[in-house]
Design a protein around this motif. Structure first.
Motif, short mmCIF file in Angstrom:
data_model
loop_
_atom_site.label_atom_id
_atom_site.label_comp_id
_atom_site.label_asym_id
_atom_site.label_seq_id
_atom_site.Cartn_x
_atom_site.Cartn_y
_atom_site.Cartn_z
N ALA A 9 0.41 -1.73 0.22
CA ALA A 9 -0.19 -0.32 0.19
C ALA A 9 0.59 1.14 0.11
O ALA A 9 1.19 1.48 0.89
N GLY A 13 -2.42 6.14 -0.76
CA GLY A 13 -3.28 5.02 -0.36
C GLY A 13 -3.65 4.21 -2.09
O GLY A 13 -4.01 3.21 -1.49
N SER A 94 2.40 -6.31 3.08
CA SER A 94 1.89 -5.14 3.85
C SER A 94 2.56 -3.77 4.07
O SER A 94 3.31 -5.00 4.76
N THR A 95 2.89 -2.76 3.77
CA THR A 95 2.95 -2.09 4.60
C THR A 95 1.90 -0.81 4.25
O THR A 95 1.66 -0.51 2.41
N ASN A 96 1.72 0.14 4.82
CA ASN A 96 1.41 1.51 4.90
C ASN A 96 1.92 2.82 3.99
O ASN A 96 1.40 4.51 3.77
N ARG A 99 6.73 6.93 5.80
CA ARG A 99 6.81 8.73 6.92
C ARG A 99 7.87 8.88 6.78
O ARG A 99 8.71 8.90 7.04
#
Length: 269
Positions: A9, A13, A94-96, A99
């Motif tokens: 991800a 988004g 999975s990863t967001n 940052r």
């Protein structure tokens, strides 16, 4: 090993899905990428059963000035660190997304998924693994890093308990039985785990923790059995502490009421 699917991800988004390459071009492992603050499962062993997919939390910081195609993937591996021949242990990742940290760093919160029905080759997969990071670059190139972080992968265990009779008169004998079993990744079933030292523990009513009463060795079929004297009401359980290839596990508790031996009967008025 079979090819693995993983999801990334990205920061915007959107979700990207692709197949990790079974082979990579010669010289695909290049530098210019570093990792720090790497944590996989909080430093605890990864315990895997026979059916349920395990979601392992992963956090890390990547620092690089290189342009990359997708967020990095962190996974257990054995053997030589390359995409063509290393033994990799994962189903999905999975990863967001990134940052930002300064001009060249990214912090990532991710999940490593291991499905025993597809990612595990057999019971030999239990034991110590190493940790790698794979950063995909434009054009299909990859940067692979050994993160110098050992991972312990363990077969899940199960423990049952039964204490009888219930209730029991103080000073009489309580028989505590149970069974310790371990995940067999070849058959995807739990089988008796013999020759294990398992602690019988007791928590008296009103107490906040269990105390070990004695230790028992499981039979060839994993069966547990012992006797104790009833001293007071409380809860009994078996506790197996695990080993390098098998996870630790405590049974649920079985509560036993202990009578003083004197029962007062009141006549109905």
């Amino acid at each position: 090993m079979a090819k693995r699917m993983w999801n990334a991800a990205v920061a915007g988004g959107a979700a990207a899905v692709f197949t990790a390459m079974a082979a990579a071009p010669a010289g695909a492992a290049k530098g210019g990428v570093s990792y720090s603050q790497v944590s996989v499962n909080g430093g605890k062993p990864i315990v895997i059963g026979t059916q349920e997919e395990v979601a392992v939390p992963v956090t890390f910081r990547m620092t690089t000035t290189r342009t990359w195609d997708w967020p990095p993937m962190v996974y257990p591996y054995r053997g030589k660190l390359d995409l063509a021949s290393s033994d990799m242990l994962y189903s999905d990742f999975s990863t967001n997304g990134c940052r930002p940290v300064g001009k060249t760093g990214c912090d990532f919160d991710a999940k490593l998924y291991i499905n025993p029905k597809y990612a595990i080759d057999g019971n030999g997969d239990a034991g110590t693994w190493k940790t790698a990071a794979d950063l995909p670059l434009p054009g299909g190139d990859h940067v692979l890093n050994d993160l110098n972080l050992p991972l312990q992968v363990q077969r899940a265990t199960r423990v049952t308990v039964n204490a009888a009779p219930e209730p029991v008169v103080k000073g009489k004998t309580i028989t505590v039985t149970g069974k310790v079993t371990r995940a067999n990744w070849a058959t995807h079933t739990y089988q008796g785990y013999g020759g294990r030292t398992v602690s019988l523990q007791f928590k008296a009513d009103g107490a906040s923790s269990y105390t070990t009463v004695k230790k028992v060795t499981s039979s060839s079929t994993g069966a547990l059995k012992t006797t104790v004297k009833a001293a007071g009401s409380g809860t009994w359980r078996w506790n197996y502490y695990g080993n390098s290839t098998s996870g630790a596990k405590a049974s649920s508790g079985d509560h036993v009421i202990v009578w003083s031996g004197v029962r007062v009967m009141h006549a109905a008025r």
